[in-house]
Scaffold this motif. Structure first.
Motif, PDB file in Angstrom:
ATOM      1  N   ALA A  91      12.184  -9.310  21.159  1.00 15.20           N
ATOM      2  CA  ALA A  91      12.878  -9.608  22.418  1.00 15.20           C
ATOM      3  C   ALA A  91      13.986  -8.587  22.657  1.00 15.20           C
ATOM      4  CB  ALA A  91      13.464 -11.008  22.383  1.00 15.20           C
ATOM      5  N   HIS A  92      14.230  -8.317  23.921  1.00  9.34           N
ATOM      6  CA  HIS A  92      15.281  -7.370  24.319  1.00  9.34           C
ATOM      7  C   HIS A  92      16.260  -8.077  25.243  1.00  9.34           C
ATOM      8  CE1 HIS A  92      16.715  -3.945  27.077  1.00  9.34           C
ATOM      9  NE2 HIS A  92      17.301  -3.744  25.912  1.00  9.34           N
ATOM     10  N   LEU A  93      17.545  -7.887  24.992  1.00  7.62           N
ATOM     11  CA  LEU A  93      18.621  -8.529  25.738  1.00  7.62           C
ATOM     12  C   LEU A  93      19.569  -7.455  26.255  1.00  7.62           C
ATOM     13  CD1 LEU A  93      20.670 -11.598  24.465  1.00  7.62           C
ATOM     14  CD2 LEU A  93      21.834  -9.599  25.339  1.00  7.62           C
ATOM     15  N   ILE A  94      20.088  -7.625  27.456  1.00  9.75           N
ATOM     16  CA  ILE A  94      21.052  -6.686  28.035  1.00  9.75           C
ATOM     17  C   ILE A  94      22.362  -7.416  28.278  1.00  9.75           C
ATOM     18  CG2 ILE A  94      21.600  -5.200  30.008  1.00  9.75           C
ATOM     19  CD1 ILE A  94      18.567  -4.896  30.438  1.00  9.75           C
ATOM     20  N   THR A  95      23.458  -6.817  27.832  1.00  8.50           N
ATOM     21  CA  THR A  95      24.788  -7.346  28.103  1.00  8.50           C
ATOM     22  C   THR A  95      25.740  -6.167  28.225  1.00  8.50           C
ATOM     23  OG1 THR A  95      26.426  -8.999  27.403  1.00  8.50           O
ATOM     24  CG2 THR A  95      25.424  -7.654  25.669  1.00  8.50           C
ATOM     25  N   VAL A 104      29.760 -11.660  23.193  1.00 10.58           N
ATOM     26  CA  VAL A 104      29.648 -10.483  22.329  1.00 10.58           C
ATOM     27  C   VAL A 104      29.215 -10.880  20.921  1.00 10.58           C
ATOM     28  CG1 VAL A 104      30.958  -8.647  21.194  1.00 10.58           C
ATOM     29  CG2 VAL A 104      31.286  -9.082  23.638  1.00 10.58           C
ATOM     30  N   ASP A 105      29.907 -11.853  20.342  1.00 10.65           N
ATOM     31  CA  ASP A 105      29.586 -12.231  18.962  1.00 10.65           C
ATOM     32  C   ASP A 105      28.242 -12.936  18.861  1.00 10.65           C
ATOM     33  OD1 ASP A 105      31.922 -11.078  18.165  1.00 10.65           O
ATOM     34  OD2 ASP A 105      32.982 -12.948  17.727  1.00 10.65           O
ATOM     35  N   THR A 106      27.857 -13.676  19.885  1.00 12.26           N
ATOM     36  CA  THR A 106      26.540 -14.304  19.880  1.00 12.26           C
ATOM     37  C   THR A 106      25.441 -13.256  19.956  1.00 12.26           C
ATOM     38  OG1 THR A 106      27.460 -16.257  20.956  1.00 12.26           O
ATOM     39  CG2 THR A 106      25.081 -16.013  21.016  1.00 12.26           C
ATOM     40  N   CYS A 107      25.647 -12.225  20.758  1.00 11.96           N
ATOM     41  CA  CYS A 107      24.662 -11.139  20.836  1.00 11.96           C
ATOM     42  C   CYS A 107      24.571 -10.377  19.520  1.00 11.96           C
ATOM     43  CB  CYS A 107      25.007 -10.195  21.983  1.00 11.96           C
ATOM     44  SG  CYS A 107      24.758 -10.914  23.621  1.00 11.96           S
ATOM     45  N   ARG A 108      25.698 -10.185  18.869  1.00 12.27           N
ATOM     46  CA  ARG A 108      25.674  -9.529  17.559  1.00 12.27           C
ATOM     47  C   ARG A 108      24.914 -10.358  16.545  1.00 12.27           C
ATOM     48  NH1 ARG A 108      32.019  -7.625  17.652  1.00 12.27           N
ATOM     49  NH2 ARG A 108      31.713  -5.648  18.792  1.00 12.27           N
ATOM     50  N   TYR A 109      25.096 -11.673  16.589  1.00 15.85           N
ATOM     51  CA  TYR A 109      24.311 -12.547  15.716  1.00 15.85           C
ATOM     52  C   TYR A 109      22.825 -12.395  16.013  1.00 15.85           C
ATOM     53  CZ  TYR A 109      21.786 -16.711  14.358  1.00 15.85           C
ATOM     54  OH  TYR A 109      20.821 -17.555  13.855  1.00 15.85           O
ATOM     55  N   LEU A 110      22.466 -12.378  17.283  1.00 16.32           N
ATOM     56  CA  LEU A 110      21.053 -12.254  17.641  1.00 16.32           C
ATOM     57  C   LEU A 110      20.462 -10.937  17.155  1.00 16.32           C
ATOM     58  CD1 LEU A 110      21.222 -13.830  21.208  1.00 16.32           C
ATOM     59  CD2 LEU A 110      19.859 -14.681  19.288  1.00 16.32           C
ATOM     60  N   GLN A 111      21.289  -9.891  17.125  1.00 15.41           N
ATOM     61  CA  GLN A 111      20.806  -8.624  16.574  1.00 15.41           C
ATOM     62  C   GLN A 111      20.384  -8.777  15.124  1.00 15.41           C
ATOM     63  OE1 GLN A 111      24.224  -6.063  17.800  1.00 15.41           O
ATOM     64  NE2 GLN A 111      22.671  -4.709  18.646  1.00 15.41           N
ATOM     65  N   GLY A 114      16.805  -9.983  14.760  1.00 12.98           N
ATOM     66  CA  GLY A 114      15.701  -9.169  15.230  1.00 12.98           C
ATOM     67  C   GLY A 114      15.676  -8.896  16.721  1.00 12.98           C
ATOM     68  N   VAL A 115      16.663  -9.411  17.448  1.00  8.22           N
ATOM     69  CA  VAL A 115      16.718  -9.149  18.886  1.00  8.22           C
ATOM     70  C   VAL A 115      17.325  -7.770  19.123  1.00  8.22           C
ATOM     71  CG1 VAL A 115      17.730  -9.892  21.090  1.00  8.22           C
ATOM     72  CG2 VAL A 115      16.921 -11.597  19.435  1.00  8.22           C
ATOM     73  N   ARG A 116      16.740  -6.999  20.025  1.00  5.08           N
ATOM     74  CA  ARG A 116      17.280  -5.691  20.381  1.00  5.08           C
ATOM     75  C   ARG A 116      18.220  -5.862  21.571  1.00  5.08           C
ATOM     76  NH1 ARG A 116      11.972  -4.502  18.796  1.00  5.08           N
ATOM     77  NH2 ARG A 116      11.151  -4.793  20.903  1.00  5.08           N
ATOM     78  N   VAL A 117      19.444  -5.350  21.446  1.00  8.35           N
ATOM     79  CA  VAL A 117      20.482  -5.537  22.462  1.00  8.35           C
ATOM     80  C   VAL A 117      20.902  -4.194  23.038  1.00  8.35           C
ATOM     81  CG1 VAL A 117      22.795  -6.425  22.962  1.00  8.35           C
ATOM     82  CG2 VAL A 117      21.318  -7.626  21.313  1.00  8.35           C
ATOM     83  N   THR A 118      20.932  -4.102  24.340  1.00  7.03           N
ATOM     84  CA  THR A 118      21.496  -2.942  25.029  1.00  7.03           C
ATOM     85  C   THR A 118      22.893  -3.312  25.502  1.00  7.03           C
ATOM     86  OG1 THR A 118      19.360  -2.079  25.774  1.00  7.03           O
ATOM     87  CG2 THR A 118      21.316  -1.416  27.040  1.00  7.03           C
ATOM     88  N   TRP A 119      23.881  -2.497  25.086  1.00  4.96           N
ATOM     89  CA  TRP A 119      25.282  -2.738  25.431  1.00  4.96           C
ATOM     90  C   TRP A 119      25.691  -1.769  26.539  1.00  4.96           C
ATOM     91  CZ3 TRP A 119      27.641  -6.763  22.946  1.00  4.96           C
ATOM     92  CH2 TRP A 119      27.049  -7.224  21.758  1.00  4.96           C
ATOM     93  N   LEU A 120      25.893  -2.281  27.735  1.00  2.00           N
ATOM     94  CA  LEU A 120      26.250  -1.435  28.869  1.00  2.00           C
ATOM     95  C   LEU A 120      27.749  -1.175  28.914  1.00  2.00           C
ATOM     96  CD1 LEU A 120      24.055  -3.083  31.647  1.00  2.00           C
ATOM     97  CD2 LEU A 120      23.539  -1.030  30.305  1.00  2.00           C
ATOM     98  N   GLU A 121      28.115   0.026  29.357  1.00  2.00           N
ATOM     99  CA  GLU A 121      29.518   0.379  29.554  1.00  2.00           C
ATOM    100  C   GLU A 121      29.941   0.007  30.974  1.00  2.00           C
ATOM    101  OE1 GLU A 121      31.421   1.478  27.239  1.00  2.00           O
ATOM    102  OE2 GLU A 121      30.003   2.114  25.688  1.00  2.00           O
ATOM    103  N   PRO A 122      31.183  -0.431  31.138  1.00  2.00           N
ATOM    104  CA  PRO A 122      31.658  -0.731  32.503  1.00  2.00           C
ATOM    105  C   PRO A 122      32.024   0.542  33.239  1.00  2.00           C
ATOM    106  CG  PRO A 122      33.426  -1.040  30.939  1.00  2.00           C
ATOM    107  CD  PRO A 122      32.208  -0.692  30.121  1.00  2.00           C
ATOM    108  N   GLN A 123      32.127   0.441  34.544  1.00  2.39           N
ATOM    109  CA  GLN A 123      32.670   1.530  35.337  1.00  2.39           C
ATOM    110  C   GLN A 123      34.199   1.531  35.207  1.00  2.39           C
ATOM    111  OE1 GLN A 123      30.782  -0.078  38.989  1.00  2.39           O
ATOM    112  NE2 GLN A 123      29.862   1.940  39.214  1.00  2.39           N
ATOM    113  N   ALA A 124      34.821   2.573  35.758  1.00  2.00           N
ATOM    114  CA  ALA A 124      36.283   2.641  35.724  1.00  2.00           C
ATOM    115  C   ALA A 124      36.912   1.452  36.441  1.00  2.00           C
ATOM    116  CB  ALA A 124      36.761   3.949  36.360  1.00  2.00           C
ATOM    117  N   SER A 125      36.188   0.863  37.381  1.00  2.00           N
ATOM    118  CA  SER A 125      36.683  -0.298  38.113  1.00  2.00           C
ATOM    119  C   SER A 125      36.769  -1.545  37.253  1.00  2.00           C
ATOM    120  CB  SER A 125      35.769  -0.588  39.296  1.00  2.00           C
ATOM    121  OG  SER A 125      34.480  -0.976  38.833  1.00  2.00           O
TER     122      SER A 125
END
Length: 387
Positions: A91-95, A104-111, A114-125
């Protein structure tokens, strides 16, 4: 004390307290809502009335509201429950990197599972760009999790824009709406989010109670995380705390009726404070004002040490970041993700006024911060960032 930390928690509304007390006496209110007798039916009626009140705040149906102990549990149930129901492996998750620790910590646990997580960066806004979310989608993407309003900067993410795009692609969308509820208009009949987390104590309700919206059509399916009894449609077992639930429902009803007035009041108080404080040189706003929620103002003060600044403000209740991560004593990971260095991130204050905050209190708070910043800059003119 001038309390400007309502994003961390709010005082209990007097009407909320009064409604809760009705269900905490010896002569009424002690029945188990799951019991099939008069006392149980009485408690169950109160629970269901509150469920309708919660649903009305966010444009949902009553049967789509699941009670939890708060938003942290709601986030865990949404993320882990959705992925376990589907199957964790592959499974793949995006946050994003600026989510609340409960995500954040729940996604790290899921990693670790075996879950693959993509961590997006925010804009300057401070917000996450919709195009970045869509570009990160893959064939195996199961879930996207983003907060509606960032708890540290107030930045509003493009939830309404993203929801139909994700629905069209068959990707579940979870939204942490803790800082949005009662501050922004939310209508889930129009915005096709699948899962949405709420907390009572951010909207003048009691601590220890929250809710998870779980869409019925199309149905969002979850694996239960607490077992035993099959309460809450089998998604969250445990005897329901009637008084807490009544408090949540009453707080939601009040928030719904006061939404526009509260938003205008909070926006005015934040604008007054920002105008006063940014008259100082070397004061930077974290997050863009044009996409900010009305109740959060986050500023960095160059030329001062963060701990020293907070120590100089004993009569002012403000935050240096999320209350849920303040125990680490490290500079805010949210502000660092926005490009602030450790010194500036550490010398930042989050101001969040509330319903009872007056213009006079804002003026007094601004005077205290200005005096503290000027004192510290004079004491250490060579401090990094001093001007």
């Amino acid at each position: 004390m001038i309390y400007l930390d309502h994003a961390a928690t709010t005082p209990l509304d007097a009407d909320v307290r009064a409604q809760m007390l009705r269900w905490m006496g010896d002569d009424a209110g002690f029945g188990n809502p799951a019991s099939d007798h008069a006392a149980g039916r009485q408690a169950r009626a109160a629970v269901e009335q509150a469920r309708a009140q919660v649903a009305a705040l966010i444009g949902a149906q009553a049967q789509e509201i699941i009670y939890t102990s708060g938003a942290t549990e709601s986030n865990n149930l949404a993320l882990i429950g959705a992925l376990e129901f589907r199957g964790l492996q592959g499974a793949h998750l995006i946050t994003s990197r600026v989510e609340h620790k409960a995500v954040v910590d729940t996604c790290r646990y899921l990693q670790t599972q075996g879950v693959r997580v993509t961590w997006l960066e925010p804009q300057a806004s401070g917000a996450v760009a919709a195009q970045d979310v869509l570009a990160a989608l893959r064939a195996d993407t199961v879930l996207v999790s983003l907060m509606w309003v960032n708890n540290e900067t107030g930045a509003i993410n493009p939830i309404a824009q993203l929801a139909p795009e994700l629905r069209a692609r068959g990707v579940l969308f979870h939204v942490d709406a803790v800082q949005a509820a009662g501050k922004l208009a939310i209508d889930l009949a129009q915005v096709p989010v699948d899962l949405l987390s709420l907390s009572a104590h951010k909207i003048y309700g009691p601590k220890g109670i929250g809710a998870l919206f779980v869409r019925k059509r199309p149905r969002a399916r979850l694996a239960a995380q607490i077992h035993g009894g099959g309460h809450e449609q089998g998604m969250r077992s445990g005897t329901l705390a009637t008084h807490q639930i009544v408090g949540l429902g009453t707080a939601c009803e009040i928030a719904r009726t006061r939404l526009d007035a509260d938003a205008a009041h909070l926006r005015a108080r934040c604008a007054e404070l920002e105008q006063r404080l940014r008259a100082l040189p070397g004061v930077l706003r974290n997050g863009a004002a044009e996409i900010a929620a009305p109740h959060v103002l986050n500023l960095s003060f160059s030329g001062v040490d963060g701990e020293s600044l907070r120590a100089r403000l004993p009569d002012l209740a403000v935050s240096s970041g999320s209350a849920c991560s303040s125990a680490t004593r490290e500079p805010s990971y949210v502000l660092r993700a926005l490009g602030r260095d450790d010194v500036l991130a550490g010398a930042s204050l989050r101001f969040s006024p509330g319903r009872s905050t007056t213009a006079a209190q804002i003026q007094q708070a601004a005077d205290q911060v200005i005096d503290a910043v000027q004192f510290l800059r004079a004491l250490a003119p060579n401090h990094p960032g001093a001007r």
